[in-house]
Design a protein around this motif. Structure first.
Motif, PDB file in Angstrom:
ATOM      1  N   LEU A  44       0.825  -1.212   0.000  1.00  0.00           N
ATOM      2  CA  LEU A  44       0.000   0.000   0.000  1.00  0.00           C
ATOM      3  C   LEU A  44       0.856   1.258   0.000  1.00  0.00           C
ATOM      4  N   LYS A  45       1.935   1.257   0.781  1.00  0.00           N
ATOM      5  CA  LYS A  45       2.817   2.435   0.810  1.00  0.00           C
ATOM      6  C   LYS A  45       3.458   2.680  -0.548  1.00  0.00           C
ATOM      7  N   ALA A  46       3.818   1.602  -1.228  1.00  0.00           N
ATOM      8  CA  ALA A  46       4.407   1.758  -2.562  1.00  0.00           C
ATOM      9  C   ALA A  46       3.396   2.355  -3.532  1.00  0.00           C
ATOM     10  N   LEU A  47       2.153   1.905  -3.466  1.00  0.00           N
ATOM     11  CA  LEU A  47       1.118   2.444  -4.351  1.00  0.00           C
ATOM     12  C   LEU A  47       0.887   3.927  -4.079  1.00  0.00           C
ATOM     13  N   ALA A  48       0.988   4.319  -2.799  1.00  0.00           N
ATOM     14  CA  ALA A  48       0.746   5.715  -2.413  1.00  0.00           C
ATOM     15  C   ALA A  48       1.955   6.608  -2.613  1.00  0.00           C
ATOM     16  N   GLY A  49       3.084   6.041  -3.003  1.00  0.00           N
ATOM     17  CA  GLY A  49       4.263   6.843  -3.287  1.00  0.00           C
ATOM     18  C   GLY A  49       5.098   7.186  -2.078  1.00  0.00           C
ATOM     19  N   VAL A  50       4.839   6.546  -0.942  1.00  0.00           N
ATOM     20  CA  VAL A  50       5.638   6.825   0.252  1.00  0.00           C
ATOM     21  C   VAL A  50       6.669   5.728   0.503  1.00  0.00           C
ATOM     22  N   GLN A  51       6.743   4.770  -0.390  1.00  0.00           N
ATOM     23  CA  GLN A  51       7.756   3.730  -0.337  1.00  0.00           C
ATOM     24  C   GLN A  51       8.293   3.507  -1.751  1.00  0.00           C
ATOM     25  N   THR A  52       9.599   3.495  -1.898  1.00  0.00           N
ATOM     26  CA  THR A  52      10.217   3.360  -3.218  1.00  0.00           C
ATOM     27  C   THR A  52      10.028   1.946  -3.751  1.00  0.00           C
ATOM     28  N   THR A  53       9.672   1.864  -5.032  1.00  0.00           N
ATOM     29  CA  THR A  53       9.549   0.563  -5.692  1.00  0.00           C
ATOM     30  C   THR A  53      10.827   0.255  -6.467  1.00  0.00           C
ATOM     31  N   ARG A  54      11.026  -1.016  -6.763  1.00  0.00           N
ATOM     32  CA  ARG A  54      12.172  -1.406  -7.571  1.00  0.00           C
ATOM     33  C   ARG A  54      11.883  -1.107  -9.036  1.00  0.00           C
ATOM     34  N   PRO A  55      12.917  -0.917  -9.856  1.00  0.00           N
ATOM     35  CA  PRO A  55      12.713  -0.617 -11.279  1.00  0.00           C
ATOM     36  C   PRO A  55      11.855  -1.682 -11.957  1.00  0.00           C
ATOM     37  N   GLY A  56      11.032  -1.237 -12.907  1.00  0.00           N
ATOM     38  CA  GLY A  56      10.194  -2.164 -13.664  1.00  0.00           C
ATOM     39  C   GLY A  56       8.747  -2.170 -13.232  1.00  0.00           C
ATOM     40  N   ALA A  57       8.457  -1.572 -12.066  1.00  0.00           N
ATOM     41  CA  ALA A  57       7.072  -1.547 -11.579  1.00  0.00           C
ATOM     42  C   ALA A  57       6.209  -0.676 -12.477  1.00  0.00           C
ATOM     43  N   GLN A  58       4.931  -1.038 -12.574  1.00  0.00           N
ATOM     44  CA  GLN A  58       3.955  -0.236 -13.311  1.00  0.00           C
ATOM     45  C   GLN A  58       2.730  -0.029 -12.433  1.00  0.00           C
ATOM     46  N   VAL A  59       2.374   1.233 -12.194  1.00  0.00           N
ATOM     47  CA  VAL A  59       1.163   1.579 -11.456  1.00  0.00           C
ATOM     48  C   VAL A  59       0.421   2.613 -12.290  1.00  0.00           C
ATOM     49  N   ARG A  60      -0.796   2.273 -12.713  1.00  0.00           N
ATOM     50  CA  ARG A  60      -1.589   3.173 -13.543  1.00  0.00           C
ATOM     51  C   ARG A  60      -2.972   3.344 -12.928  1.00  0.00           C
ATOM     52  N   LEU A  61      -3.483   4.569 -12.987  1.00  0.00           N
ATOM     53  CA  LEU A  61      -4.828   4.865 -12.507  1.00  0.00           C
ATOM     54  C   LEU A  61      -5.566   5.635 -13.592  1.00  0.00           C
TER      55      LEU A  61
END
Length: 240
Positions: A44-61
């Protein structure tokens, strides 16, 4: 619709979230079930931008790429997080906490109507608008936290353990409110310890273990799955 693919989060060498893919549609409640430490909060934190994701992730809204946006830009795009522990400002009044939720540009024109929606959803808050949030019960504080997130006019609401520490009566109020939030067309991604209650209101669910999605299905199918019943619903395995 929220669309997530190849999302991973690591803390040093520890892989907390590993290659997760999921979707949440408008007006849909999706629950994530998993043991403590399974990676739910990190997700959830990664989706909200408060936790860094590893390269390659895709989040679209709604087709917009959120993957590299700052947290406040993600709120502007229509994604709001209610964190575990609520994160409200205890010294501020209910009114001030709710007003802070409307800082997003997308929310300013509709601030009055959003406030009315929150107070209709949680009538108890209407009676306590000038009360300091720290003096309220845990359930009332959770109402403030959810109300503050709704003030940002989200398309998708992320909720991390909203019923934690609440009385059974307050839990009932909370889950009833989530159903009404769905009816308003808002998608809900719910991390929740109370699997029985969350599956009762959810449309679909995902199972997460050691940071990976290991199962998915309709809420009804998950409720009827013997493995889910044993792991999350407290149903004993029948003796042979």
């Amino acid at each position: 619709m929220l669309e997530v693919a190849r999302l991973s989060v690591a803390y040093g060498k520890h892989q907390a979230v590993d290659d997760v893919a999921l979707t949440v549609a408008s007006g849909e409640i999706v629950v994530i079930l998993g043991a403590n430490g399974a990676g739910k909060t990190s997700l959830l934190k990664a989706l909200a931008g408060v936790q860094t994701t590893r390269p390659g992730a895709q989040v679209r809204l709604g087709g917009q790429d959120l993957t590299r946006l700052a947290a406040h830009r993600i709120v502007e795009a229509g994604l709001a997080l209610v964190p575990e522990g609520r994160g409200i400002f205890g010294e501020l009044t209910v009114r001030e906490n709710l007003a802070l939720g409307a800082f997003a540009r997308r929310a300013r024109n509709g601030e009055g109507s959003n406030l009315q929606r929150v107070l209709t959803l949680f009538p108890r808050l209407a009676e306590r608008m000038e009360q300091a949030a720290r003096t309220m019960s845990g359930g009332e504080q959770q109402m403030v936290a959810i109300g503050r997130a709704l003030m940002s006019s989200p398309d998708i609401l992320l909720l991390d353990e909203p019923s934690l520490g609440l009385s059974p009566l307050m839990c009932g109020e909370l889950f009833g409110a989530l159903g009404r939030i769905r009816e308003a067309g808002i998608g809900v991604l719910l991390v929740e310890q109370n699997a029985r209650r969350s599956l009762a209101i959810a449309d679909r669910g995902y199972l997460i273990e050691n940071g990976r999605i290991v199962g998915a299905g309709t809420a009804a199918a998950l409720r009827d799955d013997p493995a889910v019943q044993r792991a999350y619903l407290g149903v004993a395995t029948p003796a042979h």
